[in-house]
Design a protein around this motif. Structure first.
Motif, PDB file in Angstrom:
ATOM      1  N   SER A  66       0.807  -1.196  -0.223  1.00  0.00           N
ATOM      2  CA  SER A  66       0.226  -0.057  -0.010  1.00  0.00           C
ATOM      3  C   SER A  66       0.861   1.239  -0.080  1.00  0.00           C
ATOM      4  O   SER A  66       0.967   2.073  -0.726  1.00  0.00           O
ATOM      5  N   GLY A  67       1.863   1.405   0.855  1.00  0.00           N
ATOM      6  CA  GLY A  67       2.720   2.219   1.184  1.00  0.00           C
ATOM      7  C   GLY A  67       3.628   2.656  -0.204  1.00  0.00           C
ATOM      8  O   GLY A  67       3.938   3.685  -0.868  1.00  0.00           O
ATOM      9  N   ASN A  68       3.951   1.526  -0.668  1.00  0.00           N
ATOM     10  CA  ASN A  68       4.855   1.448  -2.065  1.00  0.00           C
ATOM     11  C   ASN A  68       3.982   2.015  -3.222  1.00  0.00           C
ATOM     12  O   ASN A  68       4.488   3.040  -4.002  1.00  0.00           O
ATOM     13  N   ARG A  69       2.752   1.616  -3.318  1.00  0.00           N
ATOM     14  CA  ARG A  69       2.064   2.392  -4.391  1.00  0.00           C
ATOM     15  C   ARG A  69       1.552   3.481  -4.112  1.00  0.00           C
ATOM     16  O   ARG A  69       1.786   4.445  -5.204  1.00  0.00           O
ATOM     17  N   ASN A  70       1.372   4.034  -3.207  1.00  0.00           N
ATOM     18  CA  ASN A  70       1.173   5.527  -2.824  1.00  0.00           C
ATOM     19  C   ASN A  70       2.373   6.380  -2.976  1.00  0.00           C
ATOM     20  O   ASN A  70       2.103   7.629  -3.614  1.00  0.00           O
ATOM     21  N   THR A  71       3.474   5.914  -2.811  1.00  0.00           N
ATOM     22  CA  THR A  71       4.842   6.622  -3.100  1.00  0.00           C
ATOM     23  C   THR A  71       5.015   7.033  -4.543  1.00  0.00           C
ATOM     24  O   THR A  71       4.898   8.175  -5.017  1.00  0.00           O
ATOM     25  N   GLY A  72       4.380   5.844  -5.253  1.00  0.00           N
ATOM     26  CA  GLY A  72       4.655   6.185  -6.793  1.00  0.00           C
ATOM     27  C   GLY A  72       3.473   7.226  -7.304  1.00  0.00           C
ATOM     28  O   GLY A  72       3.754   7.944  -8.109  1.00  0.00           O
ATOM     29  N   ALA A  73       2.230   6.763  -6.628  1.00  0.00           N
ATOM     30  CA  ALA A  73       0.995   7.565  -7.299  1.00  0.00           C
ATOM     31  C   ALA A  73       1.258   8.988  -6.955  1.00  0.00           C
ATOM     32  O   ALA A  73       0.869   9.802  -7.522  1.00  0.00           O
ATOM     33  N   PHE A  74       1.581   9.342  -5.694  1.00  0.00           N
ATOM     34  CA  PHE A  74       1.621  10.756  -5.310  1.00  0.00           C
ATOM     35  C   PHE A  74       2.883  11.387  -5.975  1.00  0.00           C
ATOM     36  O   PHE A  74       2.686  12.693  -6.078  1.00  0.00           O
ATOM     37  N   HIS A  75       3.552  10.799  -6.281  1.00  0.00           N
ATOM     38  CA  HIS A  75       4.792  11.479  -7.101  1.00  0.00           C
ATOM     39  C   HIS A  75       4.302  11.712  -8.563  1.00  0.00           C
ATOM     40  O   HIS A  75       4.665  12.698  -9.108  1.00  0.00           O
ATOM     41  N   SER A  76       3.618  10.955  -9.111  1.00  0.00           N
ATOM     42  CA  SER A  76       3.117  11.328 -10.488  1.00  0.00           C
ATOM     43  C   SER A  76       2.193  12.223 -10.459  1.00  0.00           C
ATOM     44  O   SER A  76       1.523  13.109  -9.711  1.00  0.00           O
ATOM     45  N   ARG A  77       2.007  12.944 -11.818  1.00  0.00           N
ATOM     46  CA  ARG A  77       1.378  14.061 -12.030  1.00  0.00           C
ATOM     47  C   ARG A  77       0.337  13.957 -13.130  1.00  0.00           C
ATOM     48  O   ARG A  77      -0.301  14.924 -13.657  1.00  0.00           O
ATOM     49  N   SER A  78       0.156  12.811 -13.554  1.00  0.00           N
ATOM     50  CA  SER A  78      -0.787  12.558 -14.780  1.00  0.00           C
ATOM     51  C   SER A  78      -2.118  12.643 -14.270  1.00  0.00           C
ATOM     52  O   SER A  78      -2.491  12.095 -13.312  1.00  0.00           O
ATOM     53  N   GLU A  79      -3.318  12.700 -14.997  1.00  0.00           N
ATOM     54  CA  GLU A  79      -4.771  12.704 -14.901  1.00  0.00           C
ATOM     55  C   GLU A  79      -5.137  11.246 -14.095  1.00  0.00           C
ATOM     56  O   GLU A  79      -5.847  11.220 -13.310  1.00  0.00           O
ATOM     57  N   LEU A  80      -4.502  10.205 -14.974  1.00  0.00           N
ATOM     58  CA  LEU A  80      -4.695   8.936 -14.599  1.00  0.00           C
ATOM     59  C   LEU A  80      -3.599   8.269 -14.201  1.00  0.00           C
ATOM     60  O   LEU A  80      -2.453   8.268 -14.526  1.00  0.00           O
TER      61      LEU A  80
END
Length: 315
Positions: free
Chosen positions: A72-86
């Motif tokens: 969960s934390g691993n995915r969140n790190t990547g997701a919150f770093h991204s700037r894409s709409e999706l």
């Protein structure tokens, strides 16, 4: 000319043991007919692996998990770093078909759609166990009988092949950290996320069967022992998840699955066995019964544990 889409693909990883499969996953993301804006690999508290991934994939964004250890934390790190709409997620033991990303994005033309998931097919290390019924393939992390066969609204999808609107993901704070797969725990963090996003936004999720990935099923996950442990863990995890949901948000999909889908699986396989279509059908019927028993036992253990903790807290 390759099309592109404003979507980031996030791939969590944690162990060198999956190096070969991680390379296949990243390569499949890089060869999408609809190219992502960015591919992000997030390494879960493993400095040596982090350095190796950076050296191997120069065109890929490589991050270290800044949250607690776990998927969960691993995915969140990547997701919150991204700037894409999706934001799209792939597990590090999967291979995405070339049309995976483009097909998965199609439902998002509807603003009411907050997320989508695709078809996950098993890539058995050897052969599928003869006792494994189609309805219980979810125990090895792949799509199972009873799921839609065409694009349809669905309650939840799996994080092994998931796409979500960045705005909706951020609104709920992403995956619930500490609630997921870590050690011998196997909690349905993806289901919990889907339910929380739907409750918060009023949006819905879509299942896209022509968005396909293959998911590795190693030998140690093809055993009956693993199967029973997985069902037991699912029973415990669903009770834990129910405790996190609002009182008016019930686990109706699970109830329908137990009351309708599984009894039909038992009846169908018993009928096939009596008609001489193969003794393995009797084994599959027995497997369904064992699965219900294991999940029920796990749910009972978790319920008793929760009640005990509640009583201790009130003393």
């Amino acid at each position: 000319m390759t099309e592109s889409i404003d979507a980031s693909v996030v791939i969590p990883t944690h162990s060198e043991r999956r190096w070969a499969s991680l390379r296949r996953t990243v390569t499949s993301a890089q060869h999408q007919k609809t190219a992502p804006a960015e591919i992000i690999v997030v390494v879960d508290h493993n400095p040596d692996l982090f350095e190796r991934v950076k050296a191997e994939f120069p065109g890929v964004t490589v991050l270290e998990n800044t949250s607690l250890r776990g998927a969960s934390g691993n995915r969140n790190t990547g997701a919150f770093h991204s700037r894409s709409e999706l934001i799209a997620f792939l597990d590090d033991d999967t291979v995405a078909h070339p049309t995976w990303l483009g097909n998965l994005a199609r439902p998002f033309v509807n603003p009411a759609v907050v997320g989508a998931g695709g078809l996950i097919v098993p890539a058995w290390e050897r052969t599928r166990p003869s006792w494994m019924p189609d309805e219980l393939l979810w125990t090895v992390g792949v799509s199972y009988a009873g799921m839609p066969t065409s694009v349809a609204e669905i309650r939840n999808v799996w994080s092994a092949s998931m796409m979500v609107r960045r705005e909706a993901f951020g609104k709920v704070g992403g995956f619930r950290v500490g609630f997921g797969k870590l050690g011998d725990q196997n909690r349905p963090e993806d289901t919990e996320l889907c339910l929380r996003i739907s409750a918060e936004t009023g949006g819905h999720w879509m299942y896209v069967p022509d968005s396909v990935i293959e998911h590795d099923v190693p030998l140690d996950r093809s055993t009956f022992r693993f199967f029973l442990r997985r069902c037991y863990a699912e029973g415990r995890g669903k009770v834990q998840m129910a405790g996190l949901l609002p009182r008016d948000q019930k686990l109706g999909a699970e109830q329908d699955y137990i009351r309708r889908t599984l009894p039909r699986a038992v009846a169908r396989n018993l009928k096939a066995a009596t008609l001489g279509r193969g003794g393995f059908h009797a084994l599959r019927a027995a497997t369904v019964i064992a699965a219900v028993a294991a999940a029920g036992f796990g749910g009972g253990v978790e319920t008793i544990s929760t009640l005990g903790e509640s009583e201790a807290a009130t003393r």
